[in-house]
Enzyme design. Structure first.
Site, PDB file in Angstrom:
ATOM      1  N   ARG A 239       0.848  -1.181   0.000  1.00 55.41           N
ATOM      2  CA  ARG A 239       0.000   0.000   0.000  1.00 55.41           C
ATOM      3  C   ARG A 239       0.885   1.233   0.000  1.00 55.41           C
ATOM      4  NH1 ARG A 239      -3.552  -2.632  -1.454  1.00 55.41           N
ATOM      5  NH2 ARG A 239      -5.721  -2.769  -0.739  1.00 55.41           N
ATOM      6  N   GLU A 268      -2.112   8.075  -3.978  1.00 50.00           N
ATOM      7  CA  GLU A 268      -2.448   7.696  -5.353  1.00 50.00           C
ATOM      8  C   GLU A 268      -3.918   8.024  -5.664  1.00 50.00           C
ATOM      9  OE1 GLU A 268      -3.480   3.007  -5.259  1.00 50.00           O
ATOM     10  OE2 GLU A 268      -1.370   3.444  -4.817  1.00 50.00           O
ATOM     11  N   HIS A 286      -1.026   0.530  -9.760  1.00 51.99           N
ATOM     12  CA  HIS A 286      -1.782  -0.324  -8.835  1.00 51.99           C
ATOM     13  C   HIS A 286      -2.529  -1.428  -9.597  1.00 51.99           C
ATOM     14  CE1 HIS A 286      -3.636  -0.209  -4.548  1.00 51.99           C
ATOM     15  NE2 HIS A 286      -3.597  -1.449  -4.995  1.00 51.99           N
TER      16      HIS A 286
END
Length: 330
Positions: A239, A268, A286
């Site tokens: 993360r 993000e 991601h």
């Protein structure tokens, strides 16, 4: 009347149609990311929500929607949920573990290899038309085979990465975790427990797979990067926020570590601008779980959780993967 739910982001149409068999569904085919005020408004009258990591469910959202009973994340991570606030209000939280383990491990290993072997750097060089001859040290990187793999966070995905390294590439595998694994699990992964400091000092390739929490925020910062070998690589598929992106960009620019592979970022989809300036980093948006089969499995599991969590379907009252099962017991 059917109970009403919100599908807060776009998802496979077949999954939405499946949910419509049980619920009145408000979906979001345009995939617009709702701000908090709009999210609160769209949750009015909804007893359930199908969410992704970009949808924050916190005390403010919950207090504005006291009728909400289940929030089902299409993700293994759930730092977008204030779980204690949900639990205190009797709201069930669910996620989608297991179904993405192997796919995410594949991608993490690929990202690590791309960083170590300078794949992005060399591709950009080729695309710029700069390749005119072969030379002996042209984009030389570091080996994966027989190197030391360090894994920070040894859950399901960490163990899958360890197996790939140890069994596929004859790597020495070290790991650090909040608690040491059983000896049988260590043996299956051919992994040895190490302190965090030892892991950082000895890893040729560090892969971060730990969950995000307030305690793990900037677990890898300037001090930790300073312990790593100048030839080492860092890969983050966990993360954003676990790594201090500004400190990492500085370490990469100064070649204090060799390279990095990043699939997640602080804040993000924004990316720290300094990371965009350094050549020795592979950046992806991601996508570690992004195969058709895996994303479908994640969506179906999130739907299973929402349906069962709201007392419907063949698993009524028994959602497969609750985060706070004490809500069910209560």
């Amino acid at each position: 009347m059917k109970p009403a739910v919100l599908v807060a982001r776009a998802v496979f149409p077949e999954v939405v149609e499946r949910l419509r068999r049980h619920f009145e569904v408000e979906d979001n085919p345009s995939d617009r990311v709702y701000g908090k005020a709009e999210l609160i408004e769209r949750l009015k009258g909804k007893v359930g929500a199908f969410t992704t990591g970009s949808v924050t469910i916190d005390a403010e959202v919950l207090d504005a929607n006291p009728q909400l009973r289940v929030v089902a994340n299409m993700a293994v991570g759930y730092n977008n949920f204030d779980v204690p606030a949900c639990t205190a209000r009797g709201v069930l939280c669910t996620n989608t573990p297991d179904v993405l383990t192997e796919t995410t491990a594949d991608f993490g290993f690929a990202l690590m290899m791309a960083a170590a072997r300078r794949v992005a750097e060399s591709e950009h060089y080729l695309r710029r038309g700069e390749w005119s001859k072969w030379f002996y040290d042209m984009f030389v990187g570091s080996d994966i085979h027989h190197a030391t793999l360090g894994i920070l966070g040894m859950g399901r995905i960490g163990q899958a990465i360890a197996r790939r390294g140890a069994l596929g590439f004859d790597m020495r595998v070290l790991y650090h975790n909040r608690s040491r694994l059983d000896a049988s699990v260590e043996a299956a992964c051919k992994a040895s427990y190490a302190s965090k400091e030892q892991l950082l000092r000895e890893a040729d390739h560090l892969v971060i797979v730990m969950p995000y929490s307030k305690e793990s925020h900037h677990a890898i910062g300037a001090a930790e990067l300073a312990l790593m070998k100048p030839t080492a690589t860092l890969t983050n598929i966990a993360r954003g926020g676990i790594v201090d992106d500004a400190a990492l960009a500085k370490a990469l620019a100064e070649r204090r570590i060799a390279a990095a592979g990043l699939d997640v970022f602080e804040g993000e989809p924004s990316v720290h601008p300094d990371l965009l300036k350094v050549p020795n980093v592979v950046l992806t948006p991601h996508i570690a779980s992004a195969t058709v089969a895996t994303r479908r499995a994640m969506a179906e599991l999130a739907a299973d959780n929402l349906i069962a969590g709201l007392g419907l379907g063949p698993q009524a009252g028994k959602p497969p993967t609750p985060i706070n099962p004490e809500v069910l017991r209560a």
